[in-house]
Design an enzyme around this catalytic site. Structure first.
Site, PDB file in Angstrom:
ATOM      1  N   ASP A 106      28.759  27.570  19.709  1.00  0.00           N
ATOM      2  CA  ASP A 106      28.455  27.386  21.136  1.00  0.00           C
ATOM      3  C   ASP A 106      28.350  25.914  21.529  1.00  0.00           C
ATOM      4  OD1 ASP A 106      28.114  30.224  21.200  1.00  0.00           O
ATOM      5  OD2 ASP A 106      26.102  29.926  20.389  1.00  0.00           O
ATOM      6  N   LYS A 137      33.368  24.004  22.294  1.00  0.00           N
ATOM      7  CA  LYS A 137      34.686  23.701  21.716  1.00  0.00           C
ATOM      8  C   LYS A 137      35.819  24.164  22.630  1.00  0.00           C
ATOM      9  CE  LYS A 137      33.547  26.310  18.220  1.00  0.00           C
ATOM     10  NZ  LYS A 137      32.115  26.511  18.414  1.00  0.00           N
ATOM     11  N   GLY A 167      32.832  33.155  21.492  1.00  0.00           N
ATOM     12  CA  GLY A 167      32.883  33.258  22.949  1.00  0.00           C
ATOM     13  C   GLY A 167      33.192  31.878  23.490  1.00  0.00           C
ATOM     14  N   HIS A 168      34.437  31.645  23.829  1.00  0.00           N
ATOM     15  CA  HIS A 168      34.837  30.325  24.326  1.00  0.00           C
ATOM     16  C   HIS A 168      35.031  30.404  25.837  1.00  0.00           C
ATOM     17  CE1 HIS A 168      36.421  29.254  20.039  1.00  0.00           C
ATOM     18  NE2 HIS A 168      35.114  29.217  20.140  1.00  0.00           N
ATOM     19  N   GLN A 198      32.806  29.468  15.911  1.00  0.00           N
ATOM     20  CA  GLN A 198      31.438  29.366  15.383  1.00  0.00           C
ATOM     21  C   GLN A 198      31.146  27.889  15.060  1.00  0.00           C
ATOM     22  OE1 GLN A 198      33.408  32.179  13.692  1.00  0.00           O
ATOM     23  NE2 GLN A 198      32.812  33.116  15.611  1.00  0.00           N
TER      24      GLN A 198
HETATM   25  P1  IMP Z   1      28.635  37.726  12.785  1.00  0.00           P
HETATM   26  O1  IMP Z   1      29.626  36.620  12.804  1.00  0.00           O
HETATM   27  O2  IMP Z   1      28.754  38.652  13.954  1.00  0.00           O
HETATM   28  O3  IMP Z   1      28.622  38.450  11.467  1.00  0.00           O
HETATM   29  O4  IMP Z   1      27.158  37.079  12.931  1.00  0.00           O
HETATM   30  C1  IMP Z   1      26.601  36.262  11.912  1.00  0.00           C
HETATM   31  C2  IMP Z   1      25.789  35.131  12.523  1.00  0.00           C
HETATM   32  O5  IMP Z   1      26.661  34.214  13.175  1.00  0.00           O
HETATM   33  C3  IMP Z   1      24.786  35.561  13.584  1.00  0.00           C
HETATM   34  O6  IMP Z   1      23.650  34.706  13.514  1.00  0.00           O
HETATM   35  C4  IMP Z   1      25.516  35.314  14.904  1.00  0.00           C
HETATM   36  O7  IMP Z   1      24.625  35.111  15.973  1.00  0.00           O
HETATM   37  C5  IMP Z   1      26.279  34.057  14.541  1.00  0.00           C
HETATM   38  N1  IMP Z   1      27.511  33.870  15.317  1.00  0.00           N
HETATM   39  C6  IMP Z   1      28.682  34.488  15.136  1.00  0.00           C
HETATM   40  N2  IMP Z   1      29.594  34.054  16.007  1.00  0.00           N
HETATM   41  C7  IMP Z   1      28.994  33.114  16.751  1.00  0.00           C
HETATM   42  C8  IMP Z   1      29.452  32.259  17.809  1.00  0.00           C
HETATM   43  O8  IMP Z   1      30.617  32.265  18.221  1.00  0.00           O
HETATM   44  N3  IMP Z   1      28.522  31.424  18.333  1.00  0.00           N
HETATM   45  C9  IMP Z   1      27.242  31.359  17.856  1.00  0.00           C
HETATM   46  N4  IMP Z   1      26.787  32.116  16.869  1.00  0.00           N
HETATM   47  C10 IMP Z   1      27.654  32.995  16.311  1.00  0.00           C
END
Ligand code: IMP
Length: 440
Positions: free
Chosen positions: A22, A25, A49-50, A235
């Site tokens: 977040d 990017k 989420g971009h 991420q």
């Molecule tokens: P997962 O990727 O859904 O398995 O989540 C694993 C961890 O990564 C969790 O803490 C999510 O909140 C975090 N996470 C996954 N994708 C994002 C992102 O795009 N932005 C921020 N946190 C993320």
């Protein structure tokens, strides 16, 4: 190849998040994509989420690369990405409704990218529901289970959509069902069969197959033809499987080292790290500079509108963490940084930076490897004067940046030994200040 702007232009640019995701990017990639021919996603999935703001319109992207709103950009979803085919079709539909329809020249999907299927989503959610302690706080999109099946050699890939009948008979189907049914029973979910795995894929395959191909070969040909390539990370580095705050991480490698294996193309180039001017995290896990529940934390959250784009969850907010950022600049081979959401700090009398961690009478300037230490360590703060009353909304030139903000930026550059090339002061493309003579 697109025309170079003044100054330096590398044939390859990697943009990745330096914190917990977040960082903004998408906005940066959309802005930079103007001078790149191809934009490539190389890991993660629709957990990302971009958000882009283009001509006053807000475009939210999940698995599609942030070059999709530029008519002359080819967008590639590499083999390192996990793709939920149903969610992808929906996302493409949403884009079309906004006037950004895609065709098979402008969007390419790797046939090697693994699919996220409903069994993965159900498993992700059931496991999170069951975990009382040690909940990861996933996005519930099935990301982890899909990567597990990839590594477990029982996953199906986008290329498998070419022969759905063949999927039913494939040796992977048996092993997928064994694996999932054992887990499902232990989690109180009903057992499933082949039909559940294949449901809906025939309809979706017709829509997606025109875009599916051997993109690593296509990328190789474009590189040989002199095309420039922008690799877009999703991420953040602290969510990296190996170097993040394990086990509170995502299930892919998010660092620039993943670019080559996740796209099928090795290209050296410039690495641009993206970091917020403060820190946020969504989901569980250590974050030493966390100020959740304090006046400052709430103010950062409210001023920065820090709510997840994918899940709507409130993000944990705190000051900039130098220990964490030093770790990432070194791991990511960062050449330069973009510092985003500087305008969020406009409202503060004082600004702080976490210079070190303290635990058990010891000071840590380097990231302690043990997550248990990270969980209990306390931040050591350094105070800066804020620039309250001076707004950066609408600022576009370095000369117009508040002197206190420039001191803050210079301090970060010295402490990290990395140059800050861009400041971002708003969601729209043009709310970007070029600090040096480096342009892409
Ligand atoms: P997962 O990727 O859904 O398995 O989540 C694993 C961890 O990564 C969790 O803490 C999510 O909140 C975090 N996470 C996954 N994708 C994002 C992102 O795009 N932005 C921020 N946190 C993320």
């Amino acid at each position: 190849m697109k025309e170079k702007k003044d100054g330096r232009h590398e044939q390859a640019l990697t943009v990745f998040g330096c914190q917990w995701g977040d960082e903004g990017k998408g906005k940066l990639v959309d802005w930079l994509a103007d001078s790149y021919d191809v934009v490539v996603r190389f890991q993660g999935g629709h957990n990302a989420g971009h958000t882009l703001v283009v001509d006053g319109k807000t475009v939210k992207l999940n698995v599609l690369p942030s070059g999709v709103v530029r008519k002359d950009c080819v967008n590639v979803v590499g083999n390192g990405v996990v793709v939920d085919p149903f969610a992808l079709v929906e996302e493409m539909g949403r884009l079309e409704d906004l006037g950004y329809g895609l065709d098979s020249e402008r969007l390419r999907l790797s046939e090697r990218a693994h699919m996220i299927l409903p069994v993965h989503v159900e498993l992700d959610c059931a496991r999170e529901l069951q975990a009382e302690k040690g909940k990861i706080g996933t996005t519930g999109r099935g990301i982890g289970p899909a990567y597990e099946d990839k590594v477990g050699r029982r996953g199906f890939r986008l290329g498998d959509l070419r022969d759905i009948g063949g999927m039913r008979a494939d040796v992977r189907m048996r092993s997928l069902l064994w694996h999932h049914n054992a887990l499902r029973v232990s989690l109180g979910l009903a057992e499933v069969g082949e039909d559940f795995i294949l449901e809906g894929l025939a309809g979706i395959s017709e829509l997606l197959l025109p875009y599916v191909g051997d993109v690593s070969r296509e990328l190789g040909a474009w590189r040989s033809g002199g095309k420039s390539v922008l690799f877009e990370g999703a991420q953040g580095a602290m969510l990296d499987m190996d170097y993040g705050t394990y086990p509170y991480v995502t299930s892919s490698n998010t660092l620039p080292g993943q670019v080559a294996t996740g796209s099928g193309l090795f290209m050296e180039g410039y690495v641009l790290g993206v970091a917020k001017a403060y820190t946020t995290r969504v989901g569980s896990g250590p974050m030493v500079s966390d100020l959740s529940g304090t006046g400052e934390g709430i103010m950062l959250r409210d001023r920065g509108e820090e709510y997840g784009t994918v899940t709507g969850r409130e993000r944990r907010c705190g000051w900039f963490d130098l220990v964490q950022m030093r770790h990432v600049c070194q791991l990511g081979g960062v050449d330069g940084l973009a510092l985003t959401k500087l305008d969020v700090l406009d409202g503060f009398d004082e600004i702080y930076v976490c210079e070190a961690y303290e635990h058990g009478g010891e000071r840590f300037y380097e990231m302690p490897l043990d997550v248990r230490v990270q969980e209990v360590a306390k931040p050591v703060w350094r105070k800066f004067s804020g620039w309250k009353g001076k707004s950066h909304v609408g600022v576009r030139r370095r000369e117009d940046v508040a002197s206190e903000a420039l001191s803050y930026v210079s301090y970060l550059e010295e402490a990290l030994e990395v140059s800050i090339e861009f400041l971002s002061v708003g969601a729209s493309r043009d709310a970007t200040i070029v600090m040096k003579d480096l342009t892409f």
